[in-house]
Design an enzyme around this catalytic site. Structure first.
Site, PDB file in Angstrom:
ATOM      1  N   SER A 185       0.851  -1.192   0.000  1.00 32.96           N
ATOM      2  CA  SER A 185       0.000   0.000   0.000  1.00 32.96           C
ATOM      3  C   SER A 185       0.893   1.250   0.000  1.00 32.96           C
ATOM      4  CB  SER A 185      -0.954  -0.045   1.187  1.00 32.96           C
ATOM      5  OG  SER A 185      -1.972   0.907   1.027  1.00 32.96           O
ATOM      6  N   ASP A 406      -8.329  -5.710  -5.762  1.00 32.38           N
ATOM      7  CA  ASP A 406      -7.981  -4.662  -4.782  1.00 32.38           C
ATOM      8  C   ASP A 406      -8.990  -3.514  -4.849  1.00 32.38           C
ATOM      9  OD1 ASP A 406      -6.870  -2.530  -3.351  1.00 32.38           O
ATOM     10  OD2 ASP A 406      -4.817  -3.118  -3.834  1.00 32.38           O
ATOM     11  N   HIS A 445      -6.837  -5.911  -1.066  1.00 38.21           N
ATOM     12  CA  HIS A 445      -5.755  -4.949  -0.862  1.00 38.21           C
ATOM     13  C   HIS A 445      -4.701  -5.511   0.087  1.00 38.21           C
ATOM     14  CE1 HIS A 445      -3.737  -1.144  -0.881  1.00 38.21           C
ATOM     15  NE2 HIS A 445      -3.915  -0.957   0.399  1.00 38.21           N
TER      16      HIS A 445
END
Ligand SMILES: [Ca+2]
Length: 531
Positions: A185, A406, A445
């Protein structure tokens, strides 16, 4: 200019090794003596030997159990407005694997990643993490503090890395044999930034679900929020409707990849039209089994992504079909970043970083003029350089991974970046030598999702860096109730995993990595999800 200044800092730091204390029996410096290190722009606040057992990270509710280590707490001030806190943890020499691992952050999180440091320490790494120069997850720190935005954008990780390497050298008597960076991320953004801006910082880098196209992604958040809310700010799509859509998308597109397994291999090949779910005129106003016209329109806008209204240019890709609501929690779909927030996610980038106006109204965003302005003024934020020649020349290796479902960082953007790098570097063959990209079907994610989503990227990277064995696949597993119920190879892009035609579709051994054309050719008659 920045790189030159920081290189000068590194050079200035090196000779100081000899200036510190008497080496201990290990040829390193006793932990407590590291506090006496004098490094330009660095304050070592504490150096403490921590015994094996429970360790309570500052600000955490629960303690974590750790082996013994030397804990160094430090502050870096590469600019007069900087206040970058970071920690370096060093195992005892007999427990040290000889390597250094820098770990990344999430979101705008201004806090040290203790959990990631703990994982690295347990495996024998010396490790470091930083708060990136501010505390908390909101973006107010940038208001009137452009140097702090630079620290967050890229400088904190580099300064942490440079200094941590030196501290490890002083503690152990030698530099780490190899250095790795691991992040997902925002950590994936940091990983990309290191590979691009400081190509000799790390021998190997893992960038997961990288939020490195940060300015354009924030325009995407603005666009998607506006698309999914009424004029008076009410969300148009509920969890129930998002789940309904994800199920319908999988039903429509599962077979596009040639295998009915509940997963969409590549959502770019799925063109499911949400208008197909619009309720018949005879149904109730909010029927749970279908969509209103407004809901279908909202979905379409998020899939299509932000465009420049003047030129028609795609500013940022849309969010992928299949990411809408594959699970019930806010993070397992669009709720956390797109539909639940009371105003667009990361609106602070405009308020505090760009316009320095806490009252800036997102409704006034100009997708043409303001994009150009942001890209000019906030060049410290994105890490989207396509020419990775310096990183490649150092012999360093990069693994990028993402989840095809995601709901936070759209994977199509990661794939586009890899394609752009390959084009710049002379093709996929020349890129695969040092940079491989793995996309996991049905993964969310950084983790989770209906598809296999747990894999050992770092072990694969170390094989590549240390033994020259490039990863021709990563074996991913999916777990339900603590039990592995499916394994699947993740293939180096643009390859995809194809079932061999016999054996369980839940076992990785029954799949091979092949060129995507091989699958497309075989399945042209079953593309019922394509339109
Ligand atoms: Ca499938």
């Amino acid at each position: 200019m920045t790189r030159r200044v920081l290189s000068a800092l590194t050079v200035a730091m090196i000779p100081l090794f000899a200036a510190v204390g008497t080496p201990a029996a290990t040829n390193g410096t006793a932990c407590a003596n590291l506090a006496a290190l004098t490094i330009p722009n660095i304050t070592i606040r504490a150096a403490t030997l921590v015994a094996a057992g429970p360790f309570a990270p500052p600000g955490a509710q629960n303690s974590i159990t750790l082996p013994a280590f030397c804990r160094v707490e430090a502050t870096a001030r590469p600019s007069s407005d900087s206040d970058i806190k970071f920690e370096v943890w060093i195992p005892p020499v007999d427990a040290w694997n000889g390597k250094f691992q820098g770990v990344g952050n999430g979101g705008y999180q201004g806090s040290i990643s203790y959990t990631a440091m703990a994982a690295a320490l347990r495996k024998g790494y010396a490790t470091a993490s930083t708060d990136t120069g501010h505390t908390g997850d909101d973006m107010k720190f940038g208001q009137g503090h452009p140097e702090k935005v630079v620290d967050y954008g890229y400088r904190a990780i580099h300064v942490m890395t440079d200094t941590a390497k030196l501290i490890v050298r002083n503690a152990t008597g030698k530099f780490a044999d190899k250095s790795y960076f691991v992040g997902c991320s925002a950590g994936g953004h940091q990983a990309m930034s290191e590979a691009q801006r400081f190509p000799d910082d790390y021998d190997g880098i893992i960038a997961g679900d990288p939020a490195h196209n940060r300015i354009r992604q924030t325009f995407g958040f603005m666009w998607s929020w506006a698309a999914t809310h009424t004029a008076d700010g009410k969300p148009i799509l509920t969890q129930q409707k998002l789940s309904l859509v994800s199920k319908a998308v999988v039903d429509a597109c599962d077979a596009v990849d040639g295998l009915k397994d509940g997963l969409i291999d590549d959502p770019r090949k799925c063109h499911f039209d949400p208008a197909k779910l619009i309720c018949p005129s005879t149904s109730a106003a909010d029927d749970a089994t279908c969509l209103t016209r407004a809901q279908a329109d909202a979905l379409k806008k998020v899939y299509d992504g932000a465009r420049n209204p003047r030129t028609g240019e795609q500013i940022f890709t849309g969010w992928p079909r299949g990411s809408e609501g594959f699970g019930e929690t806010a993070g397992q779909g669009w709720r956390q970043y797109l539909t639940d927030p009371a105003e667009p996610s990361r609106v602070g980038l405009f308020r505090y970083f760009l316009f320095h106006d806490p009252n800036w109204d997102w409704r006034t965003l100009d997708y043409d003029r303001d994009l150009a302005y942001a890209e000019q003024r906030l060049a410290m934020l994105p890490a989207v350089e396509r020419d990775l020649t310096p990183f490649k020349k150092h012999g360093n290796k990069l693994i990028v991974y993402t989840g095809w479902a995601d709901p936070v960082v759209p994977p199509q953007d990661t794939a586009s970046y890899y394609e752009a790098v390959a084009k710049t570097m002379g093709g996929y063959d020349k890129t695969r030598d040092f940079f491989r990209f793995f996309a996991a079907p049905g993964m969310g994610h950084c983790a989770g999702g209906p598809g296999p989503n747990q894999f050992e990227a770092l072990a694969a990277l170390e094989q590549w860096v240390e033994k020259g064995i490039a990863p021709d696949k990563l074996i991913a597993s999916h777990t339900s109730n603590g039990k592995v119920d499916r394994t699947r190879p993740l293939c180096p892009y643009p390859q995809v995993a194809r079932w061999k035609g016999t054996g369980s579709i839940d076992e990785a051994a029954n799949f091979s990595c092949v060129a995507p054309e091989a699958v497309t050719r075989k399945t042209t008659t079953t593309q019922n999800g394509q339109q």
